[in-house]
Design an enzyme around this catalytic site. Structure first.
Site, PDB file in Angstrom:
ATOM      1  N   GLY A   1       0.805  -1.215   0.000  1.00 20.60           N
ATOM      2  CA  GLY A   1       0.000   0.000   0.000  1.00 20.60           C
ATOM      3  C   GLY A   1       0.837   1.262   0.000  1.00 20.60           C
ATOM      4  O   GLY A   1       1.931   1.288   0.547  1.00 20.60           O
TER       5      GLY A   1
ATOM      6  N   ASP B   1       0.814   1.305   8.656  1.00 17.48           N
ATOM      7  CA  ASP B   1       0.275   0.500   9.762  1.00 17.48           C
ATOM      8  C   ASP B   1       1.221   0.420  10.956  1.00 17.48           C
ATOM      9  O   ASP B   1       0.793   0.077  12.052  1.00 17.48           O
ATOM     10  CB  ASP B   1      -0.047  -0.909   9.270  1.00 17.48           C
ATOM     11  CG  ASP B   1      -1.238  -0.927   8.338  1.00 17.48           C
ATOM     12  OD1 ASP B   1      -2.166  -0.112   8.556  1.00 17.48           O
ATOM     13  OD2 ASP B   1      -1.246  -1.731   7.391  1.00 17.48           O
TER      14      ASP B   1
ATOM     15  N   MET C   1      -7.751   3.271   9.240  1.00 19.38           N
ATOM     16  CA  MET C   1      -7.174   2.025   8.730  1.00 19.38           C
ATOM     17  C   MET C   1      -6.428   1.251   9.827  1.00 19.38           C
ATOM     18  O   MET C   1      -6.058   1.822  10.851  1.00 19.38           O
ATOM     19  CB  MET C   1      -6.225   2.317   7.577  1.00 19.38           C
ATOM     20  CG  MET C   1      -6.937   2.564   6.244  1.00 19.38           C
ATOM     21  SD  MET C   1      -5.730   2.867   4.910  1.00 19.38           S
ATOM     22  CE  MET C   1      -6.798   2.855   3.468  1.00 19.38           C
TER      23      MET C   1
ATOM     24  N   ARG D   1      -5.861  -3.204  10.088  1.00 22.26           N
ATOM     25  CA  ARG D   1      -6.625  -4.445  10.226  1.00 22.26           C
ATOM     26  C   ARG D   1      -6.417  -5.107  11.578  1.00 22.26           C
ATOM     27  O   ARG D   1      -7.350  -5.454  12.268  1.00 22.26           O
ATOM     28  CB  ARG D   1      -6.220  -5.433   9.140  1.00 22.26           C
ATOM     29  CG  ARG D   1      -6.851  -5.172   7.805  1.00 22.26           C
ATOM     30  CD  ARG D   1      -6.586  -6.333   6.869  1.00 22.26           C
ATOM     31  NE  ARG D   1      -7.133  -6.059   5.557  1.00 22.26           N
ATOM     32  CZ  ARG D   1      -6.477  -5.435   4.583  1.00 22.26           C
ATOM     33  NH1 ARG D   1      -5.242  -5.029   4.773  1.00 22.26           N
ATOM     34  NH2 ARG D   1      -7.059  -5.235   3.414  1.00 22.26           N
TER      35      ARG D   1
ATOM     36  N   GLU E   1     -10.754   0.001  11.540  1.00 28.14           N
ATOM     37  CA  GLU E   1     -11.508  -0.826  10.594  1.00 28.14           C
ATOM     38  C   GLU E   1     -11.505  -2.299  11.015  1.00 28.14           C
ATOM     39  O   GLU E   1     -12.408  -3.052  10.685  1.00 28.14           O
ATOM     40  CB  GLU E   1     -10.900  -0.714   9.191  1.00 28.14           C
ATOM     41  CG  GLU E   1      -9.459  -1.201   9.106  1.00 28.14           C
ATOM     42  CD  GLU E   1      -8.893  -1.232   7.680  1.00 28.14           C
ATOM     43  OE1 GLU E   1      -9.650  -1.163   6.705  1.00 28.14           O
ATOM     44  OE2 GLU E   1      -7.652  -1.312   7.559  1.00 28.14           O
TER      45      GLU E   1
ATOM     46  N   GLN F   1      -5.814   8.998   4.226  1.00 29.75           N
ATOM     47  CA  GLN F   1      -4.862   8.928   5.332  1.00 29.75           C
ATOM     48  C   GLN F   1      -3.509   8.368   4.917  1.00 29.75           C
ATOM     49  O   GLN F   1      -2.528   8.557   5.613  1.00 29.75           O
ATOM     50  CB  GLN F   1      -5.445   8.102   6.488  1.00 29.75           C
ATOM     51  CG  GLN F   1      -5.672   6.649   6.152  1.00 29.75           C
ATOM     52  CD  GLN F   1      -6.679   5.969   7.073  1.00 29.75           C
ATOM     53  OE1 GLN F   1      -6.416   5.757   8.234  1.00 29.75           O
ATOM     54  NE2 GLN F   1      -7.844   5.631   6.540  1.00 29.75           N
ATOM     55  N   ARG F   2      -3.447   7.677   3.789  1.00 31.43           N
ATOM     56  CA  ARG F   2      -2.163   7.095   3.425  1.00 31.43           C
ATOM     57  C   ARG F   2      -1.473   7.820   2.268  1.00 31.43           C
ATOM     58  O   ARG F   2      -0.359   7.457   1.900  1.00 31.43           O
ATOM     59  CB  ARG F   2      -2.305   5.597   3.116  1.00 31.43           C
ATOM     60  CG  ARG F   2      -3.018   5.275   1.829  1.00 31.43           C
ATOM     61  CD  ARG F   2      -3.107   3.757   1.635  1.00 31.43           C
ATOM     62  NE  ARG F   2      -3.577   3.447   0.304  1.00 31.43           N
ATOM     63  CZ  ARG F   2      -3.913   2.238  -0.112  1.00 31.43           C
ATOM     64  NH1 ARG F   2      -3.856   1.214   0.720  1.00 31.43           N
ATOM     65  NH2 ARG F   2      -4.311   2.040  -1.348  1.00 31.43           N
TER      66      ARG F   2
END
Lengths: 419, 419
Positions: B15, B145, B189, B191, B247, B304-305
């Site tokens: 990502g 992340d 975001m 996971r 999320e 956001q990324r």
């Protein structure tokens, strides 16, 4: 003309913008410097603060903290969406407003907002004048929607447009990063006017693929089958599609497209406007039915109207200027007007303030001219770019602390408690 | 040690982040300055570009344009999510990679990505070494992340965290502007690791009401009835609630909460990760069932990324440094490692780069320590703030043009066409 001596009251109304506080600051600082001003008050939550006698004494605030309002988004005094009745039908609210104005000797009233707020200002002005209470009322334009009549543009629009265009550029880089095809639909605010959605096209002015491939405004009836063929054609050509769509797109019968996917248009706000949402993801899924691409729907939501960190320096300065011009106009004897912006002719962007009757702005709505939209109704043309580009210009030198914005924090001393 | 002379290949994977190109630039510029380097290549779409022989000759690029990569989000070379098989099971891809490396005399391979990318790098390194092809392989960490093992933090996280904290501050001003109560849920975001969602708490460090009232990370099992009572309690106390939610929140049985509202968890990406979305609006509606507040769900989504306009200067510099350190390590004879960041003790933030074995990072995942989360599992504690705050520090002096970002635009000359 005899000088009018008394207190100033400022209220903020309607949806937040990045620069509504800059307008308030322009008015507050100019008023505080005037010999005709005895006090400068702020109404909590717009006209509701007047009705509830929730009035802040802004002269009790630290001037350095007040000055941070220039870069603080949303309304530091609080906002409202409150519709005044016609005073010929019900004058309850008006009597109360007159009482409060008398109580604090309010002789200058400034209301910052959109067309509903200009309607409110106009009604209050008429009522006060019919009851022989001398008070000068000036409206200060504010709306990210840019839909006010009689002004070249509205403070708040430039910053929202800059945020939208920048975000489209950034998301375009993200959405096109994989070699697998993608369909990305971004939903932008704007119920009836497409100014904000059109601003997405600014993202593509240097490199076409930094901007949206397709742009749908509420000014043009939206047709699902045309949308499907537009997306399919672009996808076929380049393997990915970036779409900008206004929350308010409607079909040729005036039915909101979002209602095709849900029944949420049934809920309405205090002004009878339908509430919106959820359109982007549904349209993206719909377009993808046959394409099997990677699909994403993005709703810019509140972020587009409060992202003061990316405010346009031009917008901030003009917003401040609007507040300053409002007080200066009132002090010079003018009333019942809204501040406007008039663009001067020529290659280099230059704007000066003007004045228009409040009633002329109240409840009117300015849309994107049809001739600024392409024939197919899926993109905007050069006249729009030429219009909007100067409005997003300039970066703000905003104060930060620990890498975060430093917003104004008012003491909010109640006017009653200071007396 | 004998100097290894040959070509450099850089790939970007996974990502996008705001600073993955800054890392590539650090590696490219350092490599180009070395006498041991014959060519500097970039792989289109990561390892897929190697498999497809889509290799760009970066020495053909204008250095001034390359330097804009420092402030350009997403991967300018393109990215992929491609999982290599175990070469003991299927070595097809590996044979191809070896052929391509031989064709271009690749002696230095740098792969910028997260744990999946470190897995890929580790496998390629092992295969090349087993086939007696001398090539130094160094991984460069990259992930918003922040979930990579063996490093204090990951380039990309600081900028995403800064965007999230700033956005929460701005939305808090917007969400609390009316006197009518509101419930706003913002989905962030992440996971399995809650680093990004936790960053929302940075918004409240100066004034509590500038940040979220409740913060839910995937590290703590999510309970719907606790959520409901948390929201009701805060709403009762202050009339509005701002919630940050990851999320990836799951219940005590490991079921994603988003699946309570839809069946979209059935769709999975190439790595078997469940796809996410739509959580915020549903949770907001759920919380509001009895409260009758104004409700809004916001998904920060891709913004956001890729919001390089709000990148952390600290993050940009460290990302560049990671790329530079990667080439320097490889040139000095090191291989099969990933660059790490080691925080030095003391009040003032200072980090230096280190090295860790690729296999140690591959497929491992670092979560927010339970002791940095409060007992109720609805907020983060001071140790997290102390950890994260220095990472978002500093504003970037990014180039703009007409009020918009000026991103790098590479010519992408195919390596084949230059020979």
């Amino acid at each position: 003309m005899k000088a009018l001596v008394g207190a100033v009251l400022i209220g903020q109304s309607g949806g937040p913008t990045s620069v509504i506080n800059a307008s308030a600051l322009g008015c507050i600082e100019t008023a505080m410097a005037s010999a005709n001003v005895t006090k400068v008050y702020g109404a909590a939550h717009g006209i509701k603060g007047v009705l509830n006698d929730e009035i802040y004494d802004l002269t009790q605030e630290d001037p350095a903290e007040l000055s941070l309002m220039r870069y603080t988004p949303s309304s530091v005094l609080g906002s409202c969406r409150y519709k005044l009745a016609d005073f010929m039908v019900d004058d309850t609210d008006y009597k109360r407003i007159l009482d409060i104005f008398k109580k604090y000797d309010i002789r200058y009233f400034f209301y910052i907002g959109g067309n509903d707020s200009m309607d409110t200002s106009s009604k209050i002005s008429s009522y006060l004048s019919q009851h022989d209470y001398e008070c000068r009322v000036i409206g200060i334009p504010k709306t990210i929607d840019n839909d006010l009549a009689a002004t070249d543009h509205c403070p708040g629009y430039g910053s929202a447009a800059k945020y939208i265009a920048t975000t489209f550029m950034e998301v375009s880089r993200d959405a096109k990063v994989y070699d697998r095809g993608s369909i990305t639909v971004i939903e932008v605010m704007g119920r009836n006017a497409g100014w904000l959605t059109a601003a997405s096209a600014l993202a593509g002015i240097r490199y076409k693929d930094h901007g949206p491939d397709l742009v749908y405004l509420p000014e043009v009836p939206f047709d699902m089958s045309n949308f499907l063929s537009d997306v399919s054609r672009v996808y076929e050509e380049q393997g990915d599609v970036l779409v900008a769509v206004s929350e308010g797109i409607k079909d040729k019968n005036g039915t909101y497209i979002v209602s095709y996917f849900s029944d949420q248009t049934k809920e309405k706000d205090a002004f009878g406007h339908a509430k919106m949402g959820g359109l982007a993801a549904n349209l993206a899924e719909y377009a993808n039915a046959k394409l099997k691409a990677k699909v994403r729907g993005i709703e810019l939501s509140l972020l587009q109207r409060c992202a003061a960190h990316l405010a346009s320096a031009t917008d901030v300065e003009e917003a401040y200027l609007a507040g300053k011009a409002a007080f200066e106009a009132a002090e010079s004897g003018i009333t019942d007007k809204m501040i406007t912006f008039e663009r001067e002719p020529g290659e280099i962007y230059k704007c000066k303030t003007g004045l228009v009757d409040l009633v002329e702005v109240a409840n009117a709505e300015k849309k994107v001219p049809r001739e600024w939209i392409n024939d197919a109704g899926n993109g905007v043309l050069q006249p729009f770019i030429d219009y909007a580009l100067p409005l997003i210009n300039g970066e703000v030198d905003r104060p930060t602390e620990n890498g975060l914005p430093r917003f104004a924090r008012l003491k909010r001393v109640k006017a009653g408690s200071a007396e």
